[in-house]
Design a protein around this motif. Structure first.
Motif, PDB file in Angstrom:
ATOM      1  N   TYR A  61       0.748   7.166   1.994  1.00  0.00           N
ATOM      2  CA  TYR A  61       0.918   5.937   2.782  1.00  0.00           C
ATOM      3  C   TYR A  61      -0.022   4.849   2.260  1.00  0.00           C
ATOM      4  CZ  TYR A  61       0.932   3.417   7.374  1.00  0.00           C
ATOM      5  OH  TYR A  61       1.021   2.508   8.397  1.00  0.00           O
ATOM      6  N   SER A  65       0.921   1.407  -0.016  1.00  0.00           N
ATOM      7  CA  SER A  65       0.909   0.151   0.745  1.00  0.00           C
ATOM      8  C   SER A  65      -0.450  -0.517   0.849  1.00  0.00           C
ATOM      9  CB  SER A  65       1.389   0.434   2.175  1.00  0.00           C
ATOM     10  OG  SER A  65       0.429   1.237   2.842  1.00  0.00           O
ATOM     11  N   LYS A  67      -2.354   0.198   3.212  1.00  0.00           N
ATOM     12  CA  LYS A  67      -2.681   0.282   4.640  1.00  0.00           C
ATOM     13  C   LYS A  67      -3.343   1.635   4.942  1.00  0.00           C
ATOM     14  CE  LYS A  67       1.608  -0.433   6.006  1.00  0.00           C
ATOM     15  NZ  LYS A  67       2.786  -0.622   6.858  1.00  0.00           N
ATOM     16  N   ARG A 398       1.492   0.144  -7.367  1.00  0.00           N
ATOM     17  CA  ARG A 398       1.710   1.106  -6.278  1.00  0.00           C
ATOM     18  C   ARG A 398       3.087   1.751  -6.296  1.00  0.00           C
ATOM     19  NH1 ARG A 398      -2.459   0.525  -2.769  1.00  0.00           N
ATOM     20  NH2 ARG A 398      -3.465  -1.511  -2.511  1.00  0.00           N
ATOM     21  N   ALA A 422       5.339   4.045   5.115  1.00  0.00           N
ATOM     22  CA  ALA A 422       4.588   2.790   4.927  1.00  0.00           C
ATOM     23  C   ALA A 422       5.475   1.674   4.385  1.00  0.00           C
ATOM     24  CB  ALA A 422       3.419   3.021   3.973  1.00  0.00           C
ATOM     25  N   CYS A 423       6.428   2.023   3.528  1.00  0.00           N
ATOM     26  CA  CYS A 423       7.255   1.021   2.835  1.00  0.00           C
ATOM     27  C   CYS A 423       8.731   1.348   3.043  1.00  0.00           C
ATOM     28  CB  CYS A 423       6.938   1.019   1.339  1.00  0.00           C
ATOM     29  SG  CYS A 423       5.200   0.811   0.958  1.00  0.00           S
TER      30      CYS A 423
END
Ligand SMILES: Cc1ncc(C[n+]2csc(CCOP(=O)(O)OP(=O)(O)O)c2C)c(N)n1
Ligand SMILES: [Mg+2]
Length: 541
Positions: A61, A65, A67, A398, A422-423
């Motif tokens: 995750y 991202s 995050k 990424r 996450a995406c």
């Protein structure tokens, strides 16, 4: 101030820090944490099927991202199960926020053989964390979460660990929720940046080695600017893949391994700028020993600067901030011509790779052609996975998540699940071997429960293939413990209620296109056991 339980304080703190996802497994020793999330629309709890999956999902995750996600585990076995994923995240400089429950305060430190007791749990988790604390009162929770966030955001990212005894989780107190804070990272010493710019500008044949730190600092733009101003070709580590698009005229891709494919570059280069990389052993088995003697290094972690070899100029700072200042110093209104024949080199490298990897390159080309530029690929330790950083054209940061230097099997599926959560708009593909897949396959149930669109490619040679090849080469064919007896993977996929297919390598592109169009979870088994030098993974001597 608000009256709340420790569990609610954790959730309020996570919300305040912008955390949206929690991966975990509940038990008697952490239910107040889960209960804190009850009815909270902003916190999504993802129930996983093994705690190692939780940590790997949080790592995937973050890598996909930037995050940060949290994990909730029980103490003792929940924590020890999570450690492999934490080790992975630690070695890849990836943040995740691990919360473990704990026995009541009064029971701690006594070897009382209480349920889930793990002596010295703080030390155990702390060895794989950049921050590890136990909180002893509910009102200490917001501060601990803030400190963990600071450690992950301001220093080199690592897992953070917070342990909360059960009576602290369920205890009530007047608690102050801390307002969000703007974190800052060091911008680099201006005098050092000026000296670095002068050193680089004075050289005739500079090149840049860019690592995962460039991705975490979102520094792709200033990296390209510095490269263009210097006319310097850019090589990336496996963690840095995508920080410069392979369509950029200065991008050389990655490809050190043991192949020495870059000898012609190294023979000529007179200075190197290393940015956001510890020069890891997977990316360069020589750990930079063959880089030019003149080296400028930029890193957020002071321990990394000069770690591999002496530097002419070392700068501790955030890659984006430092590269931006460096570009300002270098900018005289002109871009310099590149001294190295990048296009010719790329052609020669591709020809070498085609000769060396044959069917693997064909497969990876098929895959690239079938999937959009922003597809996120997550590699396990398997033949095709090893070659991915070298052979897959990569266009965005990424989008190529390569298993870290910790090197555990079973990473790809859970990390891909985390990346997809996450995406959600980007296609995500996990690449596993039959051996590695069986380490974490139960997380297919998590992907189904989360209703994900996910493509899992399983390259099956009914073996720990790399180890079999190693035994053939290093132990004169004395194969032991490397052949595998596998289940019927298509039936296994069907049992999970997902789309499952067994296809020949030549059908891979068509099948992947179909999976992308139809959506849902796909398990695509590809019988794949090439012979000869194609089995020789890049790390093999
Ligand atoms: C947790 C863990 N245990 C053992 C290993 C050692 N190991 C590295 S590669 C490998 C074989 C993997 O087999 P598979 O996933 O089928 O990929 P293949 O090599 O066949 O392509 C093994 C056992 C490891 N990396 N991680
Ligand atoms: Mg295998």
């Amino acid at each position: 101030m608000q009256r709340m339980t420790g569990g609610q304080a954790v959730i309020s703190a996570l919300k305040a820090e912008g955390v949206e996802h929690v991966f975990g497994i509940s038990g008697t020793h952490n239910t107040p944490l889960f209960d804190g999330a009850y009815g909270e629309p902003d916190i999504h709890v993802v129930t996983v099927r093994h705690e190692q999956g939780a940590a790997m999902m949080a790592a995937g995750y973050a890598r996909a991202s930037g995050k940060i996600a949290a994990c909730f585990v029980v103490p003792g076995p929940g924590l020890t199960n999570a450690l492999t994923g934490m080790g992975m995240a630690y070695s890849e400089s990836t943040p995740l926020l691990m919360f473990a429950g704990q026995n009541n305060l009064a029971q701690l430190g006594r070897e009382g053989e209480h349920f889930h007791e793990l002596p010295n749990s703080l030390a155990v988790a702390g060895s794989l964390s950049g921050y590890a604390q136990r909180v002893s009162t509910p009102d200490a929770i917001p501060r601990a979460v803030r400190e963990a966030m600071r450690a992950m955001r301001c220093r080199r990212p690592r897992p953070a660990y917070i342990e909360i005894p059960l009576d602290v989780q369920s205890g009530e107190a007047e608690i102050e929720v801390l307002a969000p804070e703007k974190f800052s990272r060091p911008a680099g010493d201006p005098a050092g940046i000026a000296r670095a710019a002068a050193a680089l500008a004075s050289a005739k044949r500079p090149f840049i080695f860019a690592g995962g730190g460039v991705a975490s600092a979102e520094a792709s733009q200033p990296l390209a600017r510095v490269a263009e101003l210097l006319g310097a070709p850019v090589v990336t580590s496996v963690f840095g893949r995508g920080v410069i698009s392979d369509r950029h005229p200065l991008a050389l891709g990655d490809g050190w391994g043991r192949l020495n494919a870059y000898d012609e570059l190294l023979a000529q280069a007179d200075i190197v700028l290393v940015v956001g990389s510890r020069i890891d052993t997977v990316s360069d088995v020589n750990l930079g020993a063959r880089f030019p003697a003149r080296m400028v290094q930029v890193d957020l972690d002071p321990l990394v600067v000069g770690q591999r070899r002496p530097v002419e100029v070392g700068i501790v700072g955030d890659a984006a901030a430092v590269l931006e200042s460096m570009a300002e110093k270098l900018d005289d209104g002109k871009k310099r011509e590149c001294w190295f024949d990048v296009a010719g080199f790329r052609q020669r490298k591709r020809a070498l790779m085609a000769e060396r990897t044959g069917p693997v390159l064909q497969l990876i080309d098929e895959l690239r052609a079938a999937l959009p530029d922003d597809t996120i690929f997550v590699n396990d330790l398997t033949l095709v996975g090893y070659w991915m950083p070298l052979l897959l054209e990569t266009y965005q940061p990424r989008t190529l998540i390569h298993a870290g230097t910790y090197g555990t099997l079973g990473y790809a599926l859970p990390a891909a699940i985390g990346a997809k959560i996450a995406c959600p708009k980007q296609p995500v593909v996990a690449i596993s071997g039959d051996g590695g897949f069986m380490f974490t396959l139960q997380e297919l149930a998590t992907a189904v429960a989360q209703k994900l669109d996910l493509i899992v490619l399983l390259f099956n040679d009914n073996a720990f293939g790399a180890i079999r090849t190693y035994q053939d080469r290093m132990f004169r064919g004395r194969r032991i413990g490397s052949d595998l007896v596998n289940p019927d993977f298509v039936k296994l996929g069907e049992a999970f209620g997902i789309n499952a297919a067994r296809v020949e390598p030549m059908q891979l592109g068509a099948t992947v296109r179909r999976a992308l169009a139809d959506g849902g979870v796909w398990l695509i088994e590809i019988p794949f056991a090439p012979e000869g030098q194609a089995t020789m993974v890049p790390w093999m001597p």
